[in-house]
Design an enzyme around this catalytic site. Structure first.
Site, PDB file in Angstrom:
ATOM      1  N   LYS A   1      62.425 -14.397   5.447  1.00 40.04           N
ATOM      2  CA  LYS A   1      63.169 -15.280   4.332  1.00 40.04           C
ATOM      3  C   LYS A   1      64.922 -15.045   4.641  1.00 40.04           C
ATOM      4  CE  LYS A   1      65.306 -15.931   0.255  1.00 40.04           C
ATOM      5  NZ  LYS A   1      67.269 -15.793   0.284  1.00 40.04           N
TER       6      LYS A   1
ATOM      7  N   GLU B   1      67.984  -1.429   6.123  1.00 40.97           N
ATOM      8  CA  GLU B   1      69.867  -0.703   6.423  1.00 40.97           C
ATOM      9  C   GLU B   1      70.266  -1.759   6.226  1.00 40.97           C
ATOM     10  OE1 GLU B   1      72.628  -1.913   8.983  1.00 40.97           O
ATOM     11  OE2 GLU B   1      71.225  -3.027   9.844  1.00 40.97           O
TER      12      GLU B   1
ATOM     13  N   CYS C   1      77.998  -4.434   9.203  1.00 41.85           N
ATOM     14  CA  CYS C   1      78.377  -2.901   8.235  1.00 41.85           C
ATOM     15  C   CYS C   1      78.214  -1.730   9.087  1.00 41.85           C
ATOM     16  CB  CYS C   1      76.362  -3.142   8.122  1.00 41.85           C
ATOM     17  SG  CYS C   1      75.416  -3.449   9.340  1.00 41.85           S
TER      18      CYS C   1
ATOM     19  N   GLU D   1      82.534  -0.717   0.724  1.00 37.68           N
ATOM     20  CA  GLU D   1      82.314  -1.023   1.110  1.00 37.68           C
ATOM     21  C   GLU D   1      83.114  -2.485   1.080  1.00 37.68           C
ATOM     22  OE1 GLU D   1      78.927  -2.467   4.530  1.00 37.68           O
ATOM     23  OE2 GLU D   1      78.580  -2.749   2.264  1.00 37.68           O
TER      24      GLU D   1
END
Length: 493
Positions: free
Chosen positions: A189, A264, A298, A396
Site C-alpha cells: 500500500k 521506521e 526522516c 519534526e
C-alpha cells in the site's frame, strides 16, 4: 552536493490513468473510484489512479496468500529467487530514465539526484538481497542431547508493506526486496500522494519473472486501504514507514491480531560540530543534511549543534552559502532542491517558522515561500538562537529548515543531541578519532555518521530507537525481519 548526468535530458512524462495490480493483473477498483496525482512543481494534476477499498485489499491479500501457500515463490530455491531479483535490478538500470521521470513528477525530486540516489539505490538493494537469498539458511546446533539438532530459516508468509510519500521508490524497495529474498509474498500500500513508482515497479517485477500474486499493489487512502491492511487476519507481518503518530496507531491495530511489525518512524537528528572539525567539509555535510530531498527525510539533520567558539563563524558561512543552493524545477538538471510534496507540507513549515519568529529567533537565511510556477516551494531556512525547549527544535518539521544551537562541552552536546523523543539518526564532525568513537557510542540513534551525512548502503542497517521505531532495514538484519526460525531436534537414541 549536486550530482548531474549531462548525457541524459529527462522531461516530464505523459502518464495515463493507472489501475490496481492484483494477482498479476491490472484492474479497476471494485467501486470504480479514482483520485488525482498532482505534480508538486506545478500544482497541476498528472494523472488519476484507482482508489481501492477494503474489498480490493482483501482480494490482494487472498492472491498473496494463494501464491504463498502453493509455493510458486517460497518453494523456489534461493538461487532461483536470486536470479529473478538480479533481473529486477538489471531492468531498473535499463529503465532508469523512465523511473527518474515518474519519481520526479510524482514527488518533486530533482532529476540530478533521483538517478544516482533513488534509482541506483533501488538496483543495488535488489542485487544485495539476491545475494542474501542464496546464503540465508539455518545451522546445526551442538547439544548434550542424544539428538541431531538444527534450525531452519523460513519465510513468514504474506507481508503487508505500507510506505510514505517522501522516498516512494527506495522505501518500498527496502521492504519488498528482502521480503522476496526470504520467500514471502507482498501486498503493498503506497502513499496516496505518490503511488506512481510503486505501480511502475509492479511492471518491472512481473517482467523480471516474479510470479502472479507474489507482489500486489493496492492504491488508496490510508484510512480505508491502510486500515484494512493493518486489520486483515491474512497478513503475517506489517512493515511500516511513516510518522511516529501514525506508526503508533498502526502498531496498536496490528497488535490486535498479534501481527509482528517493524516500524521506521519519524526523526529529528542532531548534527554536532566540535571545535576541532574541518569547517569547510562540515558546511557541505550540514547543508546536505537539511536540504536533501527538500528536508523531507526522516534521517535528515535539521538540528545543528555547534561548539561555541565556532558558532558565529558557522552561522556566517551558512548565511552566505544557503541562499546560493539552487532551488527550482526538478526537471532542470542544475536544481538541487525541488518543491515540497504538497501545499499542506509547506503550510506546516510556515507555521514552525512563525513560531520561531514569535520566540525572537534569528532567521539567518530563507524563512519564506518561493513563488515558482504554482509549485510547493519553500526557501532553505536557517534559524538561530532558539531555546532547546522550543517546539521548532523538539518536533519534526520535515522541511528544509535548520535550527542552530551553541554548546560548551562534549557532555552538553550529547545531552542536547539526545534531548528529543526521536532516535533515528545522528552525526558529528571531528578530526579526533577517539572522540568520534566515544560520542558515537553515547548518541541515542540507530545510525551515526561521522564527518559526512546520509552515507547509506544496502549492507548497512538503519532503524530507530525511542519514538523513531524498532526493527532494522538494509543489511542481513533486514532478512531476519522477514523470516522465522524453526528448530528441528531428531532423536538418535
Amino acid at each position: 552536493m549536486t550530482v548531474t548526468d549531462d548525457t541524459v535530458l529527462i522531461t516530464r512524462p505523459q502518464i495515463g490513468p493507472r489501475q490496481l495490480f492484483i494477482d498479476g493483473q491490472w484492474r479497476e477498483a471494485g467501486a470504480g473510484e479514482r483520485f488525482e496525482i498532482v505534480d508538486p512543481s506545478t500544482g497541476k494534476p498528472v494523472t488519476t489512479v484507482a482508489e481501492a477499498d477494503a474489498d480490493d485489499l482483501d482480494s490482494a491479500v487472498r492472491a498473496a496468500r494463494a501464491a504463498f501457500d502453493d509455493g510458486r515463490w517460497s518453494g523456489l530455491p534461493g538461487r532461483e529467487r536470486a536470479r529473478i531479483l538480479l533481473r529486477v535490478a538489471a531492468l531498473v538500470r535499463e529503465r532508469a530514465d523512465e523511473i527518474v521521470a515518474v519519481e520526479s513528477v510524482d514527488v518533486g525530486k530533482p532529476v540530478s539526484l533521483c538517478r544516482p540516489v533513488d534509482v541506483v539505490t533501488t538496483a543495488e538493494q535488489y542485487e544485495y538481497c539476491a545475494a542474501l537469498a542464496q546464503t540465508a539458511g539455518g545451522s546445526n546446533r551442538e547439544t548434550p542431547l542424544d539428538a541431531h539438532a538444527y534450525t531452519r530459516r523460513e519465510p513468514l508468509g504474506v507481508v503487508g508493506a505500507i510506505t510514505p510519500f517522501n522516498f516512494p521508490l527506495i522505501l518500498s524497495t527496502s521492504k519488498i526486496a528482502p521480503a522476496l529474498a526470504a520467500g514471502n509474498t507482498v501486498v503493498h500500500k503506497p502513499a496516496e500522494d505518490t503511488p506512481l513508482s510503486a505501480l511502475l515497479m509492479a511492471e518491472i517485477l512481473t517482467e523480471a519473472g516474479v510470479p502472479a500474486g507474489v507482489v500486489n499493489v493496492v492504491t488508496g487512502k490510508g484510512s480505508t486501504v491502510g486500515e484494512a491492511l493493518l486489520q486483515h487476519k491474512g497478513i503475517d507481518k506489517i512493515a511500516f514507514t511513516g510518522s511516529t503518530a501514525v506508526g503508533r496507531h498502526a502498531a496498536s491495530v496490528a497488535g490486535e491480531n498479534l501481527t509482528p511489525v517493524t516500524m521506521e518512524l519519524g526523526g529529528n537528528a542532531a548534527h554536532i560540530v566540535f571545535e576541532d572539525a574541518d569547517v569547510d567539509k562540515a558546511i557541505g555535510a550540514i547543508i546536505k543534511g537539511f536540504v536533501f530531498n527538500t528536508g523531507q527525510f526522516c534521517m535528515g539533520g535539521p538540528r545543528l549543534l555547534v561548539a561555541r567558539p565556532l558558532y558565529e563563524t558557522v552561522l556566517g558561512i551558512l548565511g552566505q552559502a544557503v541562499p546560493g543552493v539552487p532551488v527550482g524545477d526538478p526537471f532542470d538538471p542544475t536544481t538541487v532542491v525541488g518543491p515540497m510534496a504538497g501545499d499542506k507540507h509547506v503550510r506546516k513549515v510556515e507555521e514552525y517558522v512563525r513560531i520561531a519568529r514569535s520566540e525572537n529567533a534569528r532567521i539567518i537565511a530563507g524563512g519564506e515561500r518561493l513563488d515558482l510556477n504554482g509549485g510547493y516551494y519553500y526557501k532553505p531556512t536557517v534559524i538561530a538562537d532558539l531555546p532547546n525547549t522550543s517546539r521548532v527544535v523538539q518536533e519534526e518539521i520535515f522541511g528544509p529548515v535548520l535550527t542552530v544551537q551553541p554548546f560548551d562541552t562534549e557532555d552538553e552536546a550529547i545531552g542536547l543531541a539526545n534531548s528529543t523523543e526521536y532516535g533515528l539518526a545522528s552525526g558529528l564532525q571531528t578530526v579526533d578519532v577517539a572522540r568520534a568513537h566515544r560520542v558515537a557510542a553515547r548518541l541515542q540513534a540507530g545510525i551515526v555518521w561521522v564527518n559526512d551525512w546520509a552515507m547509506l548502503d544496502p549492507a548497512v542497517p538503519f532503524g530507530g530507537v525511542k519514538n523513531s521505531g524498532f526493527g532494522r532495514e538494509y543489511g542481513p538484519e533486514a532478512l531476519e525481519s522477514y523470516s522465522k526460525v524453526k528448530s528441528v531436534v531428531i532423536s538418535l537414541a
